[in-house]
Design a protein around this motif. Sequence first.
Motif, PDB file in Angstrom:
ATOM      1  N   ALA A  52     -10.778   6.444 -13.382  1.00  0.00           N
ATOM      2  CA  ALA A  52      -9.399   6.885 -13.631  1.00  0.00           C
ATOM      3  C   ALA A  52      -8.443   6.272 -12.617  1.00  0.00           C
ATOM      4  N   GLN A  53      -8.860   6.212 -11.359  1.00  0.00           N
ATOM      5  CA  GLN A  53      -8.018   5.621 -10.322  1.00  0.00           C
ATOM      6  C   GLN A  53      -7.804   4.130 -10.586  1.00  0.00           C
ATOM      7  N   ARG A  54      -8.851   3.455 -11.011  1.00  0.00           N
ATOM      8  CA  ARG A  54      -8.731   2.019 -11.281  1.00  0.00           C
ATOM      9  C   ARG A  54      -7.826   1.758 -12.483  1.00  0.00           C
ATOM     10  N   ARG A  55      -7.918   2.591 -13.513  1.00  0.00           N
ATOM     11  CA  ARG A  55      -7.031   2.404 -14.659  1.00  0.00           C
ATOM     12  C   ARG A  55      -5.577   2.653 -14.269  1.00  0.00           C
ATOM     13  N   ALA A  56      -5.343   3.662 -13.443  1.00  0.00           N
ATOM     14  CA  ALA A  56      -3.976   3.933 -12.988  1.00  0.00           C
ATOM     15  C   ALA A  56      -3.432   2.753 -12.186  1.00  0.00           C
ATOM     16  N   ARG A  57      -4.274   2.217 -11.305  1.00  0.00           N
ATOM     17  CA  ARG A  57      -3.870   1.057 -10.522  1.00  0.00           C
ATOM     18  C   ARG A  57      -3.589  -0.134 -11.429  1.00  0.00           C
ATOM     19  N   LEU A  58      -4.419  -0.338 -12.410  1.00  0.00           N
ATOM     20  CA  LEU A  58      -4.249  -1.450 -13.338  1.00  0.00           C
ATOM     21  C   LEU A  58      -2.921  -1.323 -14.080  1.00  0.00           C
ATOM     22  N   ASN A  59      -2.583  -0.125 -14.517  1.00  0.00           N
ATOM     23  CA  ASN A  59      -1.329   0.079 -15.232  1.00  0.00           C
ATOM     24  C   ASN A  59      -0.123  -0.230 -14.350  1.00  0.00           C
ATOM     25  N   PRO A  96     -18.870 -14.999  -6.315  1.00  0.00           N
ATOM     26  CA  PRO A  96     -18.883 -13.986  -7.376  1.00  0.00           C
ATOM     27  C   PRO A  96     -17.513 -13.781  -8.013  1.00  0.00           C
ATOM     28  N   CYS A  97     -17.530 -13.194  -9.199  1.00  0.00           N
ATOM     29  CA  CYS A  97     -16.306 -12.862  -9.913  1.00  0.00           C
ATOM     30  C   CYS A  97     -15.474 -11.887  -9.076  1.00  0.00           C
ATOM     31  N   SER A  98     -14.243 -12.268  -8.772  1.00  0.00           N
ATOM     32  CA  SER A  98     -13.324 -11.419  -8.009  1.00  0.00           C
ATOM     33  C   SER A  98     -11.940 -12.037  -8.126  1.00  0.00           C
ATOM     34  N   PRO A  99     -10.886 -11.334  -7.696  1.00  0.00           N
ATOM     35  CA  PRO A  99      -9.549 -11.929  -7.775  1.00  0.00           C
ATOM     36  C   PRO A  99      -9.406 -13.231  -6.998  1.00  0.00           C
ATOM     37  N   ARG A 100     -10.179 -13.407  -5.960  1.00  0.00           N
ATOM     38  CA  ARG A 100     -10.167 -14.673  -5.223  1.00  0.00           C
ATOM     39  C   ARG A 100     -11.564 -15.275  -5.264  1.00  0.00           C
ATOM     40  N   GLN A 101     -11.633 -16.467  -5.847  1.00  0.00           N
ATOM     41  CA  GLN A 101     -12.924 -17.131  -6.023  1.00  0.00           C
ATOM     42  C   GLN A 101     -12.884 -18.541  -5.453  1.00  0.00           C
ATOM     43  N   ARG A 102     -14.066 -18.993  -5.056  1.00  0.00           N
ATOM     44  CA  ARG A 102     -14.229 -20.363  -4.575  1.00  0.00           C
ATOM     45  C   ARG A 102     -14.771 -21.214  -5.721  1.00  0.00           C
ATOM     46  N   TRP A 103     -14.241 -22.432  -5.843  1.00  0.00           N
ATOM     47  CA  TRP A 103     -14.633 -23.334  -6.925  1.00  0.00           C
ATOM     48  C   TRP A 103     -15.146 -24.635  -6.355  1.00  0.00           C
ATOM     49  N   GLN A 104     -16.005 -25.285  -7.112  1.00  0.00           N
ATOM     50  CA  GLN A 104     -16.660 -26.498  -6.618  1.00  0.00           C
ATOM     51  C   GLN A 104     -15.655 -27.610  -6.337  1.00  0.00           C
ATOM     52  N   THR A 150      -4.308 -12.409 -17.034  1.00  0.00           N
ATOM     53  CA  THR A 150      -5.026 -11.134 -17.097  1.00  0.00           C
ATOM     54  C   THR A 150      -5.146 -10.538 -15.700  1.00  0.00           C
ATOM     55  N   LEU A 151      -5.089  -9.222 -15.678  1.00  0.00           N
ATOM     56  CA  LEU A 151      -5.103  -8.488 -14.419  1.00  0.00           C
ATOM     57  C   LEU A 151      -6.392  -7.708 -14.250  1.00  0.00           C
ATOM     58  N   SER A 152      -6.732  -7.478 -13.002  1.00  0.00           N
ATOM     59  CA  SER A 152      -7.869  -6.636 -12.627  1.00  0.00           C
ATOM     60  C   SER A 152      -7.367  -5.556 -11.684  1.00  0.00           C
ATOM     61  N   ALA A 153      -8.022  -4.405 -11.721  1.00  0.00           N
ATOM     62  CA  ALA A 153      -7.687  -3.348 -10.770  1.00  0.00           C
ATOM     63  C   ALA A 153      -7.927  -3.792  -9.332  1.00  0.00           C
ATOM     64  N   SER A 154      -8.682  -4.873  -9.151  1.00  0.00           N
ATOM     65  CA  SER A 154      -8.934  -5.391  -7.807  1.00  0.00           C
ATOM     66  C   SER A 154      -7.808  -6.276  -7.287  1.00  0.00           C
ATOM     67  N   HIS A 155      -6.870  -6.664  -8.164  1.00  0.00           N
ATOM     68  CA  HIS A 155      -5.693  -7.375  -7.679  1.00  0.00           C
ATOM     69  C   HIS A 155      -4.833  -6.432  -6.834  1.00  0.00           C
ATOM     70  N   THR A 156      -3.974  -7.022  -6.046  1.00  0.00           N
ATOM     71  CA  THR A 156      -3.007  -6.256  -5.265  1.00  0.00           C
ATOM     72  C   THR A 156      -1.597  -6.590  -5.734  1.00  0.00           C
ATOM     73  N   ALA A 157      -0.642  -5.751  -5.327  1.00  0.00           N
ATOM     74  CA  ALA A 157       0.755  -6.046  -5.637  1.00  0.00           C
ATOM     75  C   ALA A 157       1.176  -7.377  -5.026  1.00  0.00           C
ATOM     76  N   ALA A 158       0.636  -7.697  -3.859  1.00  0.00           N
ATOM     77  CA  ALA A 158       0.950  -8.977  -3.223  1.00  0.00           C
ATOM     78  C   ALA A 158       0.419 -10.143  -4.045  1.00  0.00           C
ATOM     79  N   GLN A 191       4.270  -4.166 -13.049  1.00  0.00           N
ATOM     80  CA  GLN A 191       4.865  -5.082 -12.076  1.00  0.00           C
ATOM     81  C   GLN A 191       4.909  -6.506 -12.626  1.00  0.00           C
ATOM     82  N   LEU A 192       3.779  -6.974 -13.187  1.00  0.00           N
ATOM     83  CA  LEU A 192       3.732  -8.334 -13.714  1.00  0.00           C
ATOM     84  C   LEU A 192       4.683  -8.494 -14.886  1.00  0.00           C
TER      85      LEU A 192
END
Length: 400
Positions: free
Chosen positions: A295-302, A28-36, A374-382, A307-308
């Motif tokens: 709201a929390q996800r938008r704050a995290r995204l910002n 599924p769509c996520s910051p870490r995905q498996r590809w064929q 492009t960034l997602s709120a599901s990314h981490t600082a790491a 950082q990036l």
Amino acid sequence: MLIEHINQQLLDLEAAGLRRHRRVGMSPCSPRQRWQDAADLLVFCSNDYLGLANHPVLIDALAEGARLWGVGSGASHLVSGHSQAHAELEAMLARWLGPHIPGAQALLFCSGYMANVALMTALGDHQATILSDKLNHASLIDGALLARAKLQRYPHAQLDALERQLRACTSPVKLIVTDAVFSMDGDVADVPALLQLAEQYDAWLVIDDAHGLGVLGAHGHGSLEHFALCSERLIYMGTLGKAAGVSGAFVAAHPLIIQWLVQRARPYIYTTAMPPALAYVLRHALEIIEGAQGAQRRARLNELVAQLRTGLAALVLQHTGLSLPPSWTPIQPLIVGDNARALALATALQARGIRAPAIRPPTVPVGTARLRLTLSASHTAADVDQLLGALSNILNEEQS
């Protein structure tokens, strides 16, 4: 002859570093995905800005929607495909945009591309002039070319040039057309100034907020909320497959404009309605977006954007031939210019476990090939640190 002609054109694209290739995702769509054809990759190219595409609440809502409504609508909206699920979603979207477009109604489409083509062709008749930003999305460009209206394009974000065009325009109907957040550069249009020009010159302002809905505004209601605008002259298109995490699009506007689209928008009239189960789950997605979790996800995204951007700015100073246009959105383009260099950077990143495809002409102007990060709120600082570290190593090797 046709096959030979196409084959030669494909070879020419390959030689110019412009041939596109599809990749098969295996998870599924996520910051870490498996590809064929690759191991799991850290992904920086999705438009799933709030990380809702694989949200467990929405997965459960989709299953519930399918049990309630089945998996297909069966026909177009005007035949038998318009369900209560569609009507309730349109009402919710109208409520979202109501403070910004008095009396607004909303109309669902299967995609943003279809919505924009519908807008341009239904409103852009022989009495109209379309005044379009040169960096607008391809769907707006194609819709304007298909319309019967006169088309004038103004240099990107140059409102002085637009005003000169408006002053000279004699058409009874004038449509100023712009992206709110430009998809390849991440910059934000000066929507208040555009609306002021629309009011001054008796024009309408068509806003494509595909990359602003869910991300901008205190409640995620998009660019109109962000700028606190209100006018009947606004015609708003928002997509539901990016920050909302699902699929589809909508137009919100004055009720008579919506009724005209129902009568004359061919991409609406002659297309099977989106599955009602998707309309059902989208209501849940919108509830998340405008609630505390959104709201929390938008704050995290910002935070991740800052950082990036700080890390990319440092790389631009250290290495020649790179530039970073101004953008405070989740779209951060690292422009490298040359197609081959952009492809080489993308290939080197993938070898280090990171997917960030090269974007080349005709998607962007010649000489501005780039990595569109492009960034997602599901990314981490790491995750962001991993990307910046990999880019730094690649660029250092490139110079050695």
